[in-house]
Design a protein around this motif. Structure first.
Motif, PDB file in Angstrom:
ATOM      1  N   LEU A  52       1.738   3.973   7.893  1.00  0.00           N
ATOM      2  CA  LEU A  52       0.991   3.260   8.940  1.00  0.00           C
ATOM      3  C   LEU A  52      -0.438   3.760   9.111  1.00  0.00           C
ATOM      4  O   LEU A  52      -1.225   3.170   9.842  1.00  0.00           O
ATOM      5  CB  LEU A  52       1.738   3.369  10.277  1.00  0.00           C
ATOM      6  CG  LEU A  52       3.138   2.759  10.273  1.00  0.00           C
ATOM      7  CD1 LEU A  52       3.818   2.956  11.618  1.00  0.00           C
ATOM      8  CD2 LEU A  52       3.092   1.278   9.923  1.00  0.00           C
ATOM      9  N   ALA A  53      -0.754   4.897   8.449  1.00  0.00           N
ATOM     10  CA  ALA A  53      -2.131   5.379   8.574  1.00  0.00           C
ATOM     11  C   ALA A  53      -2.877   5.362   7.246  1.00  0.00           C
ATOM     12  O   ALA A  53      -4.096   5.487   7.226  1.00  0.00           O
ATOM     13  CB  ALA A  53      -2.138   6.804   9.139  1.00  0.00           C
ATOM     14  N   GLN A  54      -2.145   5.191   6.137  1.00  0.00           N
ATOM     15  CA  GLN A  54      -2.868   5.265   4.862  1.00  0.00           C
ATOM     16  C   GLN A  54      -2.496   4.200   3.831  1.00  0.00           C
ATOM     17  O   GLN A  54      -3.327   3.426   3.411  1.00  0.00           O
ATOM     18  CB  GLN A  54      -2.664   6.647   4.242  1.00  0.00           C
ATOM     19  CG  GLN A  54      -3.344   7.748   5.045  1.00  0.00           C
ATOM     20  CD  GLN A  54      -3.263   9.084   4.347  1.00  0.00           C
ATOM     21  OE1 GLN A  54      -3.699   9.209   3.211  1.00  0.00           O
ATOM     22  NE2 GLN A  54      -2.724  10.074   5.022  1.00  0.00           N
ATOM     23  N   THR A  55      -1.230   4.197   3.432  1.00  0.00           N
ATOM     24  CA  THR A  55      -0.920   3.383   2.244  1.00  0.00           C
ATOM     25  C   THR A  55      -0.545   1.936   2.538  1.00  0.00           C
ATOM     26  O   THR A  55      -0.791   1.051   1.731  1.00  0.00           O
ATOM     27  CB  THR A  55       0.256   4.001   1.467  1.00  0.00           C
ATOM     28  OG1 THR A  55       1.386   4.047   2.339  1.00  0.00           O
ATOM     29  CG2 THR A  55      -0.068   5.394   0.975  1.00  0.00           C
ATOM     30  N   GLY A  56       0.058   1.690   3.708  1.00  0.00           N
ATOM     31  CA  GLY A  56       0.736   0.414   3.911  1.00  0.00           C
ATOM     32  C   GLY A  56       2.094   0.504   3.236  1.00  0.00           C
ATOM     33  O   GLY A  56       2.338   1.431   2.443  1.00  0.00           O
ATOM     34  N   ALA A  57       2.979  -0.454   3.524  1.00  0.00           N
ATOM     35  CA  ALA A  57       4.346  -0.359   2.989  1.00  0.00           C
ATOM     36  C   ALA A  57       4.394  -0.701   1.502  1.00  0.00           C
ATOM     37  O   ALA A  57       5.150  -0.103   0.740  1.00  0.00           O
ATOM     38  CB  ALA A  57       5.271  -1.274   3.779  1.00  0.00           C
ATOM     39  N   VAL A  58       3.576  -1.680   1.117  1.00  0.00           N
ATOM     40  CA  VAL A  58       3.577  -2.147  -0.275  1.00  0.00           C
ATOM     41  C   VAL A  58       2.118  -2.333  -0.694  1.00  0.00           C
ATOM     42  O   VAL A  58       1.270  -2.666   0.144  1.00  0.00           O
ATOM     43  CB  VAL A  58       4.349  -3.486  -0.399  1.00  0.00           C
ATOM     44  CG1 VAL A  58       4.308  -4.037  -1.822  1.00  0.00           C
ATOM     45  CG2 VAL A  58       5.808  -3.310   0.044  1.00  0.00           C
TER      46      VAL A  58
END
Lengths: 241, 405
Positions: free
Chosen positions: B53-59
């Motif tokens: 939620l702070a960097q990558t996103g889920a996908v």
């Protein structure tokens, strides 16, 4: 055919470098229905003799036949089954299982061989009544006196309807009054139920009650001390003492 | 057999003090194991959330081959981020938001200092739909990111390196898509913390500014995608692969942040090691109890043998006793551990990772299946550790046992 037949039974132990001969060529026959006392001082070999007859120990040499079968080469489980089905034990220290109550202690050997519990209960109650424990069925061993505990042991020995009951100094831990009662009880059971009893003692008081006495000293039966089977048969035929 | 079971259970409560000590060891051991697992679960969940939620996103979606070349931030593996593509992605079940990004290597100049920086260009509006916690890492002034066309945010480490007043005008320099050095004026709004290890000199710039700098108008190198539930990420990734076709590659967050898997593995390994030590210690306690029990009850074993009990049943008797202690102690420990974990869950544990100054709250939790597993392990372990005492009991000669050993 004798129920128990010992021919030239020898039992030796190694204690460090010393070899101890607990039994040294014992010949003995016990017939069905006999009430035999093995007398002798401490260390004479009484317990060893009873242990061999009770399939608890093996002889070093000699022939041991029980109920016509030679048992010298039987394995542990075979002997366990023979002990369970054919032999009842009464020990000097009662040897009850402390976590079981009177009923459970009495029925224990029957449950081991798989007798159904329901059918057992009536027989257990009957045997307990016979040895005078009808009111103590739910008691644990530590709630009973020494005499009562030995009665439980007698009931446990009888419940499987064994061919012989072996009692190793059963009165040694009891006072004289209780000892008399226990011996009377065994004599009565011998007379009424024709149960074969073989017990060891070094208590001369027991002599007064014995029907056949065999003396043992230094691992040998003392010649000329067996009061004989003829006498035994005569006394056994008279019923209770 | 029923009679032996009865004896086994009664024997457990026969020596109250000894059983109580063994149970206490099991209770403490299993309780600590469950508590540690619960805390680690909470920590790992917080770490996952802070990563996703702070960097990558889920996908993430890239052009085919991008991830293999990610270290060189390949601008030629880009894609046009039109409405059509975004709609196709949003049409996939469980997808809730899409944010385009460009990753590139650049330099930032402030005063007489020029430093290299890994640069992340974000669409301010969409990015915070995918990574709402990213803003939590920003300081107060950096929270204005997106309100101006040239406002950028840099890491605390980079700010220290630049060493000048951040309010001075800055310049952003980078080779564009064709390899020609290009520059844009920028303003450093504020600083941000990082929660993950790795590169510390990072800057975040508005996507339109980067697109202009890199001559990539309307294009991006990465699409970060939010899902309704993180558990659905693999499902969404598979669906996106089918929907977008072979020219794209789709990765779940844990395949992008591979170091994270490594951290989780190390944590789990460490926990297993601690758990094994605890388990062995408490099971040694059980073995000791059973050995003492055999010594205490030698005459009783002799009596049972005299009455016709077979060796195998003597073994069974002691094994059942050990298993009863193991399972009962395990259950008590599981209960204690669950209570501790539940209490910590409500209370929360505030921690700060060594890689970040931003504290976060761990809410421990534990899976019922883990507790069941540990209780079973406690029972089976107790059984295994009781094999020797049980075997020793069964090997006694009846006459020797009757004499008290």
């Amino acid at each position: 055919m004798a129920l128990v037949e010992l021919v030239g039974i020898t039992k030796s132990y190694e204690l460090g470098r010393t070899v101890v001969h607990a039994l040294n060529g014992v010949d003995l026959q016990v017939e069905r229905g006999e009430f035999t006392v093995v007398m002798g001082p401490s260390g004479s070999g009484k317990t060893t003799l009873l242990n061999i007859i009770g399939c608890l120990d093996r002889a070093t040499a000699g022939t041991f036949r029980f109920d016509g079968e030679e048992l010298g080469d039987r394995d542990f489980n075979d002997l366990a089954e023979i002990r369970n089905r054919k032999i009842g034990f009464i020990f000097q220290s009662f040897n009850l299982i402390p976590v079981l109550n009177v009923t459970e202690n009495i029925e224990f050997p029957c449950l081991i061989r798989g007798d159904p519990k329901k059918a057992l209960r009536e027989r257990v109650r009957q045997v307990a009544e016979e040895v005078g424990l009808g009111k103590f069925l739910a008691h644990k061993p530590d709630e009973l006196s020494g005499g009562q505990r030995q009665r439980v042991a007698i009931a446990r020995a009888l419940v499987t309807q064994p061919q012989v009951v072996l009692a190793d100094e059963p009165t040694a831990n009891l006072d004289s009054g209780t000892s008399e009662q226990i011996i009377d009880l065994m004599l009565e059971l011998n007379a009424k139920e024709n149960v074969t009893f073989l017990f060891s003692t070094h208590d001369p008081r027991v002599m007064a009650h014995a029907r056949r006495v065999v003396h043992i000293a230094d691992g040998r039966l003392v010649d000329g001390t067996d009061s004989g089977r003829a006498e035994v048969a005569a006394v056994a035929g008279m019923g209770a003492r | 057999m029923g009679s032996l079971l009865q004896i086994a259970v009664r024997n457990v409560v026969r020596n109250v003090r000894r059983t109580a000590i063994t149970l206490a060891a099991l209770l403490l051991g299993v309780g600590v194991m469950v508590s540690i697992r619960g805390t680690l679960n909470g920590l790992q969940r917080s770490m996952k959330e802070s990563m996703v939620l702070a960097q990558t996103g889920a996908v993430q979606v890239h052009k085919k081959g991008y991830l293999k070349n990610v270290l060189s931030s390949p601008l030629h593996l880009d894609m046009e981020v039109g409405d059509a593509l975004v709609k196709r992605i949003l049409a996939v079940p469980h997808v809730t938001a899409v944010a385009p990004r460009i990753l590139f290597g650049g330099m930032v100049n402030l005063g007489d200092q020029t430093l290299f920086m890994a640069t992340l260009a974000l669409d301010p509006k969409r990015e915070f739909e995918v990574c709402p916690k990213r803003r939590d890492l920003f300081d107060a002034r950096a929270k204005a990111f997106g309100t101006s066309a040239d406002g950028m945010v840099i890491t605390v480490e980079l700010a220290k390196g630049l060493g000048a007043k951040l309010t001075e005008p800055a310049a952003l320099l980078a080779p564009d898509k064709d390899g020609a050095l290009s520059g844009e004026n920028a303003t450093i709004l504020g600083t941000m913390q990082l929660t993950s290890p790795g590169e510390r000199k990072i800057g975040i710039v508005p996507l339109p500014l980067a697109q202009h700098l890199l001559k990539m108008e309307g294009r991006a190198t990465e699409l970060a995608i939010a899902v309704d539930d993180l558990e659905n990420a693999p499902l969404v990734a598979a669906a996106l692969e089918r929907a977008l076709g072979p020219e794209f590659e789709v990765h779940t967050w844990d395949n992008v942040a591979t170091f994270f898997k490594d951290i989780l593995f190390r944590q789990d390994f460490l926990l297993s090691l601690i758990a094994t030590v605890f388990l062995v210690l408490m099971l040694l306690g059980v073995a000791n109890t059973m050995l003492m029990s055999v010594l205490d009850r030698t005459r009783e074993i002799g009596t049972m043998m005299a009455l016709g009990v077979r060796r195998s049943r003597i073994v069974t008797l002691f094994l059942v006793e050990a298993a009863v202690i193991g399972v009962f102690g395990g259950c008590l420990g599981g209960l204690l551990g669950s209570i501790v974990v539940a209490w910590l869950h409500v209370r929360g544990i505030e921690v700060t990772m060594p890689t970040s100054a931003v504290p976060f709250v761990i809410q421990p939790f534990v899976d019922v299946l883990y507790i069941v597993k540990i209780v079973c392990l406690s029972g089976i372990g107790a059984l295994v550790f009781a094999v020797y005492p049980a075997w020793r009991a069964s090997r006694l000669r009846p006459v020797q046992a009757l004499a008290g050993g």
